[in-house]
Design a protein around this motif. Structure first.
Motif, PDB file in Angstrom:
ATOM      1  N   GLU A 369       0.859  -1.266   0.093  1.00 26.08           N
ATOM      2  CA  GLU A 369      -0.041  -0.009   0.005  1.00 26.08           C
ATOM      3  C   GLU A 369       0.810   1.335   0.065  1.00 26.08           C
ATOM      4  O   GLU A 369       0.148   2.406  -0.249  1.00 26.08           O
ATOM      5  CB  GLU A 369      -1.234  -0.012   1.367  1.00 26.08           C
ATOM      6  N   ARG A 370       2.142   1.207   0.538  1.00 21.10           N
ATOM      7  CA  ARG A 370       2.909   2.240   0.374  1.00 21.10           C
ATOM      8  C   ARG A 370       4.038   2.598  -0.432  1.00 21.10           C
ATOM      9  O   ARG A 370       4.721   3.620  -0.283  1.00 21.10           O
ATOM     10  CB  ARG A 370       3.575   2.061   1.994  1.00 21.10           C
ATOM     11  N   ILE A 371       4.466   1.338  -0.914  1.00 24.49           N
ATOM     12  CA  ILE A 371       5.930   1.632  -2.027  1.00 24.49           C
ATOM     13  C   ILE A 371       5.674   2.260  -3.226  1.00 24.49           C
ATOM     14  O   ILE A 371       4.649   2.179  -3.765  1.00 24.49           O
ATOM     15  CB  ILE A 371       6.312   0.098  -2.288  1.00 24.49           C
ATOM     16  N   ILE A 372       6.585   3.225  -3.481  1.00 26.69           N
ATOM     17  CA  ILE A 372       6.154   3.741  -4.658  1.00 26.69           C
ATOM     18  C   ILE A 372       7.964   3.739  -5.443  1.00 26.69           C
ATOM     19  O   ILE A 372       8.996   3.924  -4.643  1.00 26.69           O
ATOM     20  CB  ILE A 372       6.323   5.353  -4.491  1.00 26.69           C
ATOM     21  N   ASN A 373       7.999   3.323  -6.542  1.00 25.26           N
ATOM     22  CA  ASN A 373       9.215   3.232  -7.213  1.00 25.26           C
ATOM     23  C   ASN A 373       9.548   4.547  -8.027  1.00 25.26           C
ATOM     24  O   ASN A 373       8.494   5.065  -8.685  1.00 25.26           O
ATOM     25  CB  ASN A 373       9.377   2.005  -8.160  1.00 25.26           C
ATOM     26  N   MET A 374      10.955   4.929  -8.055  1.00 24.93           N
ATOM     27  CA  MET A 374      10.991   6.357  -8.943  1.00 24.93           C
ATOM     28  C   MET A 374      12.016   6.000  -9.741  1.00 24.93           C
ATOM     29  O   MET A 374      12.467   5.206  -9.899  1.00 24.93           O
ATOM     30  CB  MET A 374      11.765   7.299  -7.707  1.00 24.93           C
ATOM     31  N   PRO A 375      11.943   7.003 -10.660  1.00 24.22           N
ATOM     32  CA  PRO A 375      13.203   7.019 -11.686  1.00 24.22           C
ATOM     33  C   PRO A 375      14.503   6.677 -11.553  1.00 24.22           C
ATOM     34  O   PRO A 375      15.107   7.347 -10.486  1.00 24.22           O
ATOM     35  CB  PRO A 375      13.107   8.474 -12.428  1.00 24.22           C
ATOM     36  N   SER A 376      14.855   5.502 -12.153  1.00 29.18           N
ATOM     37  CA  SER A 376      16.450   5.083 -11.593  1.00 29.18           C
ATOM     38  C   SER A 376      17.196   4.732 -12.704  1.00 29.18           C
ATOM     39  O   SER A 376      18.165   4.113 -12.406  1.00 29.18           O
ATOM     40  CB  SER A 376      16.146   3.710 -10.819  1.00 29.18           C
ATOM     41  N   SER A 377      17.143   5.294 -13.931  1.00 24.39           N
ATOM     42  CA  SER A 377      18.012   5.051 -15.052  1.00 24.39           C
ATOM     43  C   SER A 377      19.197   5.611 -14.552  1.00 24.39           C
ATOM     44  O   SER A 377      19.417   6.632 -13.889  1.00 24.39           O
ATOM     45  CB  SER A 377      17.578   5.749 -16.271  1.00 24.39           C
ATOM     46  N   VAL A 378      20.224   5.278 -15.268  1.00 25.62           N
ATOM     47  CA  VAL A 378      21.707   5.743 -15.321  1.00 25.62           C
ATOM     48  C   VAL A 378      21.705   7.142 -16.043  1.00 25.62           C
ATOM     49  O   VAL A 378      21.129   7.071 -17.135  1.00 25.62           O
ATOM     50  CB  VAL A 378      22.943   4.797 -15.891  1.00 25.62           C
ATOM     51  N   LYS A 379      22.245   8.135 -15.501  1.00 26.36           N
ATOM     52  CA  LYS A 379      21.988   9.529 -16.037  1.00 26.36           C
ATOM     53  C   LYS A 379      22.869   9.179 -17.487  1.00 26.36           C
ATOM     54  O   LYS A 379      24.055   8.864 -17.378  1.00 26.36           O
ATOM     55  CB  LYS A 379      22.553  10.510 -15.126  1.00 26.36           C
ATOM     56  N   LEU A 380      22.331   9.663 -18.555  1.00 23.42           N
ATOM     57  CA  LEU A 380      22.986  10.103 -19.750  1.00 23.42           C
ATOM     58  C   LEU A 380      24.105  11.254 -19.551  1.00 23.42           C
ATOM     59  O   LEU A 380      23.729  12.056 -18.979  1.00 23.42           O
ATOM     60  CB  LEU A 380      22.233  10.483 -21.161  1.00 23.42           C
ATOM     61  N   GLY A 381      25.343  10.925 -20.195  1.00 15.96           N
ATOM     62  CA  GLY A 381      26.069  11.894 -19.944  1.00 15.96           C
ATOM     63  C   GLY A 381      26.761  12.107 -18.455  1.00 15.96           C
ATOM     64  O   GLY A 381      27.206  13.066 -18.004  1.00 15.96           O
ATOM     65  N   GLY A 382      26.533  10.819 -17.723  1.00 16.68           N
ATOM     66  CA  GLY A 382      26.696  10.685 -16.445  1.00 16.68           C
ATOM     67  C   GLY A 382      28.635  10.743 -16.285  1.00 16.68           C
ATOM     68  O   GLY A 382      29.145  10.680 -17.374  1.00 16.68           O
TER      69      GLY A 382
END
Ligand SMILES: *Cc1c(COP(=O)(O)O)cnc(C)c1O
Length: 387
Positions: A369-382
């Motif tokens: 009821e409480r978990i939220i997944n968030m953007p987690s891609s490796v940053k381009l140009g990291g």
């Protein structure tokens, strides 16, 4: 209230475009290896990249062997079969997982038994497994049986949720005590470590996925990892139609599968594996940034790696303090083009598993009821991209 979060994610990725949950990055030798596979004409079920990927993956993990297959689901299916799971057996697993974990049990004609997860690891709770066995298990000739259902309990199948390792020492100890194999669904956890050992190498066998949304991808793919040479040989045989090696004869000594990873995919996999250390570094720096962001808000707690573990932070997650905020957060962020997602519908709440045998599932239900997944891609140009 969620505007700061949206701004934070936008600033991290430096874009006003839509930001997905997890997309692949091809900044290494992907083109070179894939074109090389094409030029070699070996794009399908035979080729040098498959052997090379299996060797390099095993070396990376510190495992004796890795067997590359078409996807993580088939890897799970075959690993369970090799662990001795037979039609009518039971497999102990968590309900907080992707559907593939439960499907692979059913593909073997077996029944999933759903036991609770821990709030700290999000993974299968060894105490719940211990309590279940204490209450229901009976050692008889031929194995350990569930006294209530009369079925044999054939395997324990923990899953390292979002890359965070389960408490493997305790799970393996319980498995040893009862003589039940522990198979790790490490599909989300390539690069994660538990007490200095890679996840996937801690049970009898471990399973990885290289689907497009995982930390590295082969397009589609998976692997069975083990320190047991015999099991690895069996895995290879069973996933390559169980053909008896011969120069011209086609003969097979059991009903096998065509689950081998094509060489074209293995070429992509070899290039991606070279980037995993960089991906891990980038993902850990994003996790650290999320952590400090959420330390300063009062509506959610960031899910950190369990003590003694190094998580790959495949998918970053928070646990909302008030479950009533969930739908509003999902709507606001997705409307703003910052993709977020709740946890999977719990397995025991799906139609096909409604009659499954379950232990108490308070933590799984509380978390779902409480978990939220968030953007987690490796940053381009990291920082680690080759310029
Ligand atoms: C991705 C995943 C798998 C396997 O998925 P495939 O798409 O078949 O490679 C299995 N279990 C879990 C928990 C996963 O996240």
């Amino acid at each position: 209230m969620f505007d700061d979060f949206i701004t934070f994610v936008r600033q991290w990725y430096g874009t006003d475009d839509a930001i997905s949950l997890h997309e692949p990055r091809f900044t290494g030798r992907e083109r070179e290896y894939v074109l090389d596979a094409i030029d070699s004409t070996f794009v399908s079920s035979v080729g040098a990249y498959v052997d090379r990927f299996e060797q390099e993956l095993a070396a990376y993990l510190g495992a004796r062997r890795a067997v590359a297959v078409v996807n993580g689901t088939s890897a799970l299916q075959v690993a369970l079969q090799l662990a001795g799971v037979e039609s009518g057996d039971e497999v102990l697993m968590q309900p907080l997982t992707f559907i593939a974990t439960a499907n692979a049990v059913v593909y073997n004609g077996a029944h999933p038994v759903f036991l609770d997860v821990e709030r700290e690891t999000l993974g299968l709770n060894p105490d719940a497994v211990g309590a279940f066995l204490e209450k229901h298990a009976e050692k008889r000739k031929g194995g350990v049986f569930n006294r209530t259902t009369g079925r044999r309990i054939a395997a324990v199948l923990p899953m390292h949720t979002f890359g965070h390792p389960c408490r493997m020492d305790e799970l393996v100890e319980i498995g040893n005590e009862y003589g039940i194999s522990v198979i790790e669904d490490a599909a989300e956890a390539l690069g994660s470590q538990y007490k200095g050992h890679h996840t996937g190498t801690l049970g009898t066998m471990g399973v990885l996925s290289f689907n497009g949304n995982k930390i590295m991808t082969s397009g589609g793919g998976g692997a069975i990892v083990t320190n047991d040479e015999k099991l690895a040989d069996r895995a290879k045989h069973l996933t390559t139609t169980a053909k008896i090696p011969h120069r011209w004869e086609f003969a097979h000594d059991e009903v096998g599968y065509n689950f081998r990873m094509p060489n074209l995919n293995a070429a992509l996999a070899c290039a991606q594996l070279e980037k995993v250390p960089d991906f891990l570094q980038e993902k850990r720096s994003l996790a650290a940034a999320y952590k400090s962001f959420f330390d300063a808000v009062d509506w959610a707690d960031f899910v950190e790696e369990p003590a003694g573990c190094n998580s790959n932070y495949w998918l970053n997650a928070v646990v909302l303090r008030d479950s009533a905020l969930r739908d509003e957060l999902l709507a606001k962020t997705n409307d703003a083009g910052v993709l977020t997602r709740p946890a999977w519908r719990l397995m025991h709440q799906l139609d096909m598993f409604r009659d499954a045998f379950c232990g108490p599932l308070e933590n799984a239900e509380w978390l779902a009821e409480r978990i939220i997944n968030m953007p987690s891609s490796v940053k381009l140009g990291g920082s680690t991209d080759e310029k």
